[in-house]
Motif scaffolding. Structure first.
Motif, PDB file in Angstrom:
ATOM      1  N   PRO A  65      38.071  45.348  47.917  1.00 50.31           N
ATOM      2  CA  PRO A  65      38.399  43.980  48.869  1.00 50.31           C
ATOM      3  C   PRO A  65      37.235  44.629  50.604  1.00 50.31           C
ATOM      4  CG  PRO A  65      40.310  44.506  48.676  1.00 50.31           C
ATOM      5  CD  PRO A  65      39.272  45.792  47.761  1.00 50.31           C
ATOM      6  N   THR A  67      50.951  34.753  52.184  1.00 48.56           N
ATOM      7  CA  THR A  67      50.167  35.053  50.776  1.00 48.56           C
ATOM      8  C   THR A  67      49.563  36.105  51.626  1.00 48.56           C
ATOM      9  OG1 THR A  67      49.250  33.445  51.150  1.00 48.56           O
ATOM     10  CG2 THR A  67      51.125  33.067  49.323  1.00 48.56           C
ATOM     11  N   ASN A  68      47.872  36.749  50.943  1.00 47.87           N
ATOM     12  CA  ASN A  68      46.329  36.731  51.329  1.00 47.87           C
ATOM     13  C   ASN A  68      46.035  35.671  51.785  1.00 47.87           C
ATOM     14  OD1 ASN A  68      47.093  39.806  51.133  1.00 47.87           O
ATOM     15  ND2 ASN A  68      46.899  39.796  48.975  1.00 47.87           N
ATOM     16  N   ALA A  69      46.237  34.685  50.994  1.00 44.82           N
ATOM     17  CA  ALA A  69      45.028  33.680  51.017  1.00 44.82           C
ATOM     18  C   ALA A  69      45.531  32.944  52.685  1.00 44.82           C
ATOM     19  CB  ALA A  69      46.137  32.440  50.120  1.00 44.82           C
ATOM     20  N   HIS A  77      41.798  34.180  47.029  1.00 45.90           N
ATOM     21  CA  HIS A  77      42.655  34.135  46.703  1.00 45.90           C
ATOM     22  C   HIS A  77      44.079  33.299  46.080  1.00 45.90           C
ATOM     23  CE1 HIS A  77      42.337  38.635  47.860  1.00 45.90           C
ATOM     24  NE2 HIS A  77      41.646  38.467  49.355  1.00 45.90           N
ATOM     25  N   ARG A 101      42.991  32.885  42.737  1.00 44.89           N
ATOM     26  CA  ARG A 101      43.606  33.530  41.928  1.00 44.89           C
ATOM     27  C   ARG A 101      44.811  33.704  41.313  1.00 44.89           C
ATOM     28  NH1 ARG A 101      42.106  39.456  43.315  1.00 44.89           N
ATOM     29  NH2 ARG A 101      43.578  40.173  41.833  1.00 44.89           N
TER      30      ARG A 101
END
Length: 206
Positions: A11, A131-133, A192, A195
């Motif tokens: 990343p 979340t990473n998003a 993200h 995914r």
């Protein structure tokens, strides 16, 4: 070792390459295309493209995830309004300020829809916030909406610092560069999100 590389190092490499891409986009606009980062510049085009991708991802998410649909509709509409605002140069060719009407229409429709399906909105929002998003999108929005305005404001800082050496182009390069950097985080966050949705709703082979 492969998992550590994939989780921690990859990343960093990808984000660094994207950040370098932002820098070189500015260089291409200024030194090669010589467009002074106007509304038809490569920088502006990429900003709109990243927004369009983000909008598409959350529209797809709303289509796939019925439980979180009200939240994703709001997010997609928000990106849609941002995209419309970014395209004001072209929309103003219809008449000045025209962009406001499609933007407010999208916002009102999304708010009404989400309000009618608000029962699962809080739960979806709390889940999404972990979340990473969300983290990447949050960072991107802070850069776009706050930091780029503060640091890119010529009247607030650069005129006082540079005095007679000040040129409006400096402000434009700083602000548009930061905005593109922020949109890069929106793009990463949307990746993200895509995914996550793909994992939750895998496509079945027919």
């Amino acid at each position: 070792m492969r998992q550590i590389f994939k989780a921690l190092i990859l990343p960093f490499i990808i984000t660094s390459l994207l950040a370098a891409g932002v820098f070189h986009t500015i260089r291409i606009d200024y030194f090669i295309l010589e467009n002074q980062l106007r509304e038809t510049s490569l920088t502006e085009f990429l900003q709109q493209l990243f927004l369009l991708v983000s909008l598409s991802v959350f529209t797809y998410s709303a289509h796939k995830d019925e439980k979180s649909r009200p939240l994703y509709v709001l997010i997609a509409a928000f990106f849609g309004c941002m995209l419309i605002r970014e395209m004001d140069y072209f929309l103003d060719m219809i008449f000045h300020g025209f962009w406001f009407y499609p933007a407010i229409s999208v916002a009102v429709i999304a708010i009404i829809y989400s309000a009618r399906h608000k029962s699962c909105l809080n739960k979806s929002a709390l889940k999404f916030s972990q979340t990473n998003a969300y983290f990447n999108i949050l960072v991107g929005l802070v850069i776009i909406m706050i930091f780029s305005r503060l640091l890119g404001s010529g009247g607030a800082l650069w005129k006082e610092v540079m005095l007679d050496d000040y040129r409006h182009l400096y402000k434009t390069i700083i602000q548009e560069g930061l905005e593109l950097f922020g949109y890069m985080f929106l793009l990463v966050g949307s990746f993200h999100q895509l995914r996550m949705i793909k994992k939750q709703f895998p496509q079945r082979n027919k």
